[in-house]
Write a protein that holds these residues in place. Structure first.
Motif, PDB file in Angstrom:
ATOM      1  N   VAL A   2       0.865  -1.016   0.095  1.00 45.41           N
ATOM      2  CA  VAL A   2      -0.164  -0.040   0.111  1.00 45.41           C
ATOM      3  C   VAL A   2       0.882   1.213   0.062  1.00 45.41           C
ATOM      4  N   GLN A   3       0.377   2.181  -0.936  1.00 43.11           N
ATOM      5  CA  GLN A   3       1.316   3.208  -0.989  1.00 43.11           C
ATOM      6  C   GLN A   3       0.254   4.515  -1.024  1.00 43.11           C
ATOM      7  N   LEU A   4       0.644   5.540  -0.369  1.00 43.43           N
ATOM      8  CA  LEU A   4      -0.141   6.841  -0.376  1.00 43.43           C
ATOM      9  C   LEU A   4       0.827   8.009  -0.937  1.00 43.43           C
ATOM     10  N   VAL A   5       0.477   8.463  -2.158  1.00 43.41           N
ATOM     11  CA  VAL A   5       1.239   9.425  -2.725  1.00 43.41           C
ATOM     12  C   VAL A   5       0.518  10.848  -2.738  1.00 43.41           C
ATOM     13  N   GLU A   6       1.150  11.989  -2.027  1.00 45.15           N
ATOM     14  CA  GLU A   6       0.604  13.045  -1.691  1.00 45.15           C
ATOM     15  C   GLU A   6       1.173  14.178  -2.860  1.00 45.15           C
ATOM     16  N   SER A   7       0.487  15.014  -3.148  1.00 45.33           N
ATOM     17  CA  SER A   7       0.910  16.343  -4.208  1.00 45.33           C
ATOM     18  C   SER A   7       0.014  17.581  -4.028  1.00 45.33           C
ATOM     19  N   GLY A   8       0.866  18.530  -4.165  1.00 43.22           N
ATOM     20  CA  GLY A   8      -0.077  19.768  -4.161  1.00 43.22           C
ATOM     21  C   GLY A   8       0.376  20.675  -3.114  1.00 43.22           C
ATOM     22  N   GLY A   9       1.516  20.713  -2.406  1.00 45.21           N
ATOM     23  CA  GLY A   9       2.120  21.502  -1.317  1.00 45.21           C
ATOM     24  C   GLY A   9       2.644  22.454  -2.163  1.00 45.21           C
ATOM     25  N   GLY A  10       2.947  23.534  -1.396  1.00 44.26           N
ATOM     26  CA  GLY A  10       3.885  24.715  -1.853  1.00 44.26           C
ATOM     27  C   GLY A  10       3.906  25.955  -0.882  1.00 44.26           C
ATOM     28  N   SER A  11       4.314  26.793  -1.374  1.00 41.47           N
ATOM     29  CA  SER A  11       4.361  28.196  -0.681  1.00 41.47           C
ATOM     30  C   SER A  11       3.572  29.269  -1.343  1.00 41.47           C
ATOM     31  N   VAL A  12       2.593  29.858  -0.504  1.00 40.16           N
ATOM     32  CA  VAL A  12       1.773  30.692  -0.714  1.00 40.16           C
ATOM     33  C   VAL A  12       1.704  31.966   0.144  1.00 40.16           C
ATOM     34  N   GLN A  13       0.969  33.127  -0.163  1.00 33.23           N
ATOM     35  CA  GLN A  13       0.757  34.209   0.597  1.00 33.23           C
ATOM     36  C   GLN A  13      -0.662  33.962   1.314  1.00 33.23           C
ATOM     37  N   ALA A  14      -0.582  34.666   2.721  1.00 36.76           N
ATOM     38  CA  ALA A  14      -1.879  34.626   3.505  1.00 36.76           C
ATOM     39  C   ALA A  14      -2.991  34.945   2.481  1.00 36.76           C
ATOM     40  N   GLY A  15      -3.866  34.305   2.763  1.00 35.21           N
ATOM     41  CA  GLY A  15      -5.219  34.718   2.107  1.00 35.21           C
ATOM     42  C   GLY A  15      -5.433  33.864   0.682  1.00 35.21           C
ATOM     43  N   GLU A  16      -4.508  33.201   0.285  1.00 37.63           N
ATOM     44  CA  GLU A  16      -4.551  32.625  -0.948  1.00 37.63           C
ATOM     45  C   GLU A  16      -4.959  30.951  -0.627  1.00 37.63           C
ATOM     46  N   SER A  17      -5.253  30.298  -1.596  1.00 40.54           N
ATOM     47  CA  SER A  17      -5.583  28.913  -1.605  1.00 40.54           C
ATOM     48  C   SER A  17      -4.761  28.014  -2.012  1.00 40.54           C
ATOM     49  N   LEU A  18      -5.135  26.753  -1.615  1.00 42.36           N
ATOM     50  CA  LEU A  18      -3.777  25.505  -2.050  1.00 42.36           C
ATOM     51  C   LEU A  18      -4.867  24.134  -2.079  1.00 42.36           C
ATOM     52  N   GLY A  19      -4.635  23.612  -3.053  1.00 39.81           N
ATOM     53  CA  GLY A  19      -5.205  22.050  -2.893  1.00 39.81           C
ATOM     54  C   GLY A  19      -4.123  21.116  -2.873  1.00 39.81           C
ATOM     55  N   LEU A  20      -4.498  19.997  -2.070  1.00 48.24           N
ATOM     56  CA  LEU A  20      -3.747  18.825  -1.963  1.00 48.24           C
ATOM     57  C   LEU A  20      -4.425  17.608  -2.305  1.00 48.24           C
ATOM     58  N   SER A  21      -3.762  16.671  -3.002  1.00 44.82           N
ATOM     59  CA  SER A  21      -4.274  15.502  -3.264  1.00 44.82           C
ATOM     60  C   SER A  21      -3.680  14.270  -2.644  1.00 44.82           C
ATOM     61  N   CYS A  22      -4.255  12.998  -2.873  1.00 46.82           N
ATOM     62  CA  CYS A  22      -3.556  11.998  -1.998  1.00 46.82           C
ATOM     63  C   CYS A  22      -4.193  10.813  -2.908  1.00 46.82           C
ATOM     64  N   THR A  23      -3.307   9.824  -3.379  1.00 48.51           N
ATOM     65  CA  THR A  23      -3.776   8.788  -4.145  1.00 48.51           C
ATOM     66  C   THR A  23      -3.506   7.762  -3.709  1.00 48.51           C
TER      67      THR A  23
END
Length: 125
Positions: A2-23
């Protein structure tokens, strides 16, 4: 294996949005609890949001409720976390996790989760 692979992290400014995914690979999710935890330096790992695969019931930490949405893909082996209006205190390593059982009101207990991803960094400045 079993493997879980995450993606979508990063650096943003306060007030911005970000999406993460995990498969998840190597396991077919059915009525499992799957979601996200985070850990900031010097702090314990804490629950962010989880979803019951198949049923769709969701749970959120108070700190992110109202500005985050967790959802599952049609294929059900992928979960998304959309975070809006990010704050500096959201800065942490975010981990995907799978519980072989369904979600419950005890969802924040890390010991319930059988599989973990490697983590993806989210930095808000």
């Amino acid at each position: 294996h079993v493997q879980l692979v995450e993606s979508g992290g990063g650096s943003v400014q306060a007030g911005e949005s970000l999406g993460l995914s995990c498969t998840v690979s190597g396991y077919n999710l059915r009525n499992n609890c799957m979601g996200w935890f985070r850990q900031a330096p010097g702090k314990e790992r804490e629950g962010v949001a989880v979803i019951n695969i198949g049923g769709g019931t969701t749970y959120y930490a108070d700190s992110v409720a109202g500005r985050s949405t967790i959802s599952q893909a049609n294929a059900k082996n992928t979960v998304y976390l959309q975070m809006n209006n990010l704050k500096p205190e959201d800065t942490a390593m975010y981990y995907c996790a799978v519980d072989l059982g369904p979600c419950s009101t005890l969802w924040t207990a890390t010991r319930r989760y059988n599989y973990w991803g490697q983590g993806t960094q989210v930095t808000v400045s």
